[in-house]
Design an enzyme around this catalytic site. Structure first.
Site, PDB file in Angstrom:
ATOM      1  N   ASP A 113      49.326  39.964  38.594  1.00  0.00           N
ATOM      2  CA  ASP A 113      49.587  38.533  38.400  1.00  0.00           C
ATOM      3  C   ASP A 113      51.006  38.272  37.912  1.00  0.00           C
ATOM      4  OD1 ASP A 113      46.962  38.194  39.112  1.00  0.00           O
ATOM      5  OD2 ASP A 113      46.527  36.756  37.522  1.00  0.00           O
ATOM      6  N   LYS A 128      45.179  43.585  38.379  1.00  0.00           N
ATOM      7  CA  LYS A 128      45.514  42.170  38.175  1.00  0.00           C
ATOM      8  C   LYS A 128      46.035  41.919  36.766  1.00  0.00           C
ATOM      9  CE  LYS A 128      43.446  37.567  38.564  1.00  0.00           C
ATOM     10  NZ  LYS A 128      44.419  37.007  39.517  1.00  0.00           N
ATOM     11  N   GLU A 149      38.409  34.056  39.761  1.00  0.00           N
ATOM     12  CA  GLU A 149      38.641  35.084  40.774  1.00  0.00           C
ATOM     13  C   GLU A 149      37.466  35.219  41.732  1.00  0.00           C
ATOM     14  OE1 GLU A 149      41.745  35.971  37.766  1.00  0.00           O
ATOM     15  OE2 GLU A 149      39.747  35.111  37.823  1.00  0.00           O
ATOM     16  N   ASP A 205      36.659  33.851  29.359  1.00  0.00           N
ATOM     17  CA  ASP A 205      37.066  35.101  30.000  1.00  0.00           C
ATOM     18  C   ASP A 205      36.322  36.301  29.435  1.00  0.00           C
ATOM     19  OD1 ASP A 205      38.801  34.023  31.818  1.00  0.00           O
ATOM     20  OD2 ASP A 205      40.611  34.404  30.655  1.00  0.00           O
ATOM     21  N   ASN A 214      46.050  35.767  44.016  1.00  0.00           N
ATOM     22  CA  ASN A 214      44.839  35.208  43.424  1.00  0.00           C
ATOM     23  C   ASN A 214      45.076  34.932  41.942  1.00  0.00           C
ATOM     24  OD1 ASN A 214      42.204  34.270  43.469  1.00  0.00           O
ATOM     25  ND2 ASN A 214      41.282  36.274  43.104  1.00  0.00           N
ATOM     26  N   HIS A 265      38.763  41.630  38.371  1.00  0.00           N
ATOM     27  CA  HIS A 265      39.093  42.646  37.365  1.00  0.00           C
ATOM     28  C   HIS A 265      38.151  42.613  36.173  1.00  0.00           C
ATOM     29  CE1 HIS A 265      41.655  39.524  35.051  1.00  0.00           C
ATOM     30  NE2 HIS A 265      41.096  38.901  36.077  1.00  0.00           N
ATOM     31  N   ARG A 266      37.706  41.425  35.771  1.00  0.00           N
ATOM     32  CA  ARG A 266      36.858  41.332  34.584  1.00  0.00           C
ATOM     33  C   ARG A 266      35.445  41.837  34.863  1.00  0.00           C
ATOM     34  NH1 ARG A 266      40.329  40.221  31.280  1.00  0.00           N
ATOM     35  NH2 ARG A 266      41.892  38.577  31.480  1.00  0.00           N
TER      36      ARG A 266
END
Length: 462
Positions: A66, A447, A365, A337, A110, A415-416
């Site tokens: 990012d 990311k 995402e 998040d 993204n 990614h999370r």
């Protein structure tokens, strides 16, 4: 289709499509130095452009997908940037908020921060023409709520595929606005974007958002960072429930240094790890007075029965009795998040877990609520979801039966999702140290945290 499968502990590379998570066979122990915050890094990059010829040096800049997308976009717009990734530093020359390049094609990937922050800045450039596009996932994420704030002021937007979505082209003239009305009910990033550009347009800006917003602590991050970067001693920003008032301008002329905080969201994984495998982790630089609201995840863990202490360098998460977390009901609206971190380990909890306030995460995402529900169901858990919540009834025995054949977790290019289930897979479920959970597309972590699985491995092996 050839799929390369590696175990934790090996170096990851771009060819890795699956990763077996090796469980911890002993309690974890270690001091973790986390990468810089993505949210702060991308705000700092853009704010550095708004000063008048001053060179801003950013320390602990995050090297991730990012952030590199933002850097590439700014360079393509003529901003002078020099990076030293070995030292985690970057210098950027201010251009008084005026993009040197007036016509450009830009990819936002993204990256939500790039898509909203950079777009808002480009919309106020004079007599310019820009085309913006992103990944297939980004094309699903609406941008209309931001763009419609500018179309009423004469900016022309041409949507190429679907109204209100990427890709689109813009033609700008001489936009000016002092009072805004914004629908920020789905994302606070829209408000942060307008907050950052407002002082470039006027010494006084008013932003109305009568429908409310989500993830409000990010507005406080933006407020404090604008004040720091502006160099304007008169700067003032008042944030209420439905209105933001900003007074001041970007007036810094002298060179400037700024230290980026470690990523508080990334800290959530290693704060949770000892609660899964036992032992302790100390998170350097993570403390209660951070800019980032996600540090409040520590309070959720405490309410869940975790032991969280203040160490010499940052928070310590400790679990020397191998105690299970309690479960319960929590509102994650302000720290959304981190909701995946807690939800992913729900199969190990004593009681059901309910997480509310997360409807807006369906447009990140991926649809994060649905993704978590699907993968936990695959793991044998009873899951119910509403537009705004997820409810999980843990079933450890069923998980064990399914895990005997190994389970592959899909990550949806998020990614999370990958990192959260990486923590669950660290639990020695089969009591033999053998991997039982496989992460699909582990490199999606690039990311925000490219070294996540290597850091996790280093703790396991220490």
């Amino acid at each position: 289709i050839w799929k390369k499968v590696l175990s934790l502990g090996n170096q990851l590379n771009d060819m890795v499509t699956q990763l077996d998570v090796i469980p911890f066979q002993k309690p974890c122990t270690g001091v973790i130095e986390l990468p810089g915050s993505k949210s702060i890094s991308n705000r700092a990059l853009l704010l550095s452009c708004f000063n008048k010829s001053a060179v801003t040096t950013l320390f602990n800049i995050l090297k991730s997908e990012d952030v590199e997308i933002m850097i590439a976009a700014l360079k393509s717009l003529g901003v002078n940037i020099k990076t030293n990734w070995a030292e985690k530093t970057l210098s950027i020359e201010g251009c008084a908020g005026i993009a040197p390049v007036k016509e450009q094609n830009i990819q936002v990937g993204n990256a939500g921060t790039v898509a909203r922050f950079l777009t808002a800045w480009l919309l106020i450039q004079k007599n310019s023409s820009y085309h913006l596009d992103g990944t297939l996932e980004m094309r699903k994420r609406p941008i209309r709520q931001l763009l419609q704030c500018f179309t009423t002021g004469g900016i022309k937007i041409d949507y190429k595929i679907e109204d209100g979505h990427f890709p689109f082209s813009m033609k700008t003239e001489n936009f000016h606005c002092e009072e805004w009305s914004i629908d920020a009910s789905k994302s606070s990033q829209i408000l942060s974007a307008v907050m950052m550009i407002s002082p470039l347009l006027s010494n006084k800006g008013i932003i109305n958002f009568t429908t409310g917003t989500v993830s409000r602590p990010f507005l406080e991050i933006t407020r404090k960072m604008i004040k720091t970067f502006s160099g304007d001693e008169r700067f003032k920003c008042d944030i209420s429930d439905d209105r933001i008032e900003i007074f001041g301008s970007y007036s810094r002329k002298n060179n400037f240094k700024y230290e980026i905080e470690p990523d508080a969201t990334a800290a959530s994984y290693f704060l949770t790890l000892p609660q899964v495998v036992g032992g302790s982790c100390e998170l350097t630089g993570i403390h209660e007075n951070m800019l980032q609201g996600d540090v409040k995840y520590t309070q959720i863990l405490k309410e869940n029965g975790a032991e969280i202490l203040r160490g010499s360098t940052g928070y310590i998460s400790r679990n020397h009795g191998n105690n299970k977390l309690n479960g319960g009901e929590y509102n994650f609206n302000d720290i959304s998040d981190t909701f995946l971190t807690l939800a992913a380990i729900s199969p190990l909890m004593r009681n059901p877990l309910t997480i509310r306030g997360i409807e807006h995460t369906r447009n990140q995402e991926c649809d994060r609520v649905d993704a978590m529900a699907k993968e936990l169901t695959k793991l044998g858990q009873l899951v119910e979801q509403t537009p705004d919540s997820i409810h999980i009834i843990p079933d450890l025995n069923k998980l064990k039966r399914l895990a005997s054949r190994k389970v592959i977790v899909e990550t949806y290019e998020d990614h999370r999702v990958a990192m959260s289930f990486g923590i669950l897979g660290s639990f020695n479920l089969l009591q033999n140290g053998k991997p039982w959970l496989t992460i699909s597309d582990p490199m999606c972590c690039s990311k925000t945290f490219p070294e996540f699985f290597n850091v996790l491995s280093s703790i396991r092996e220490s």
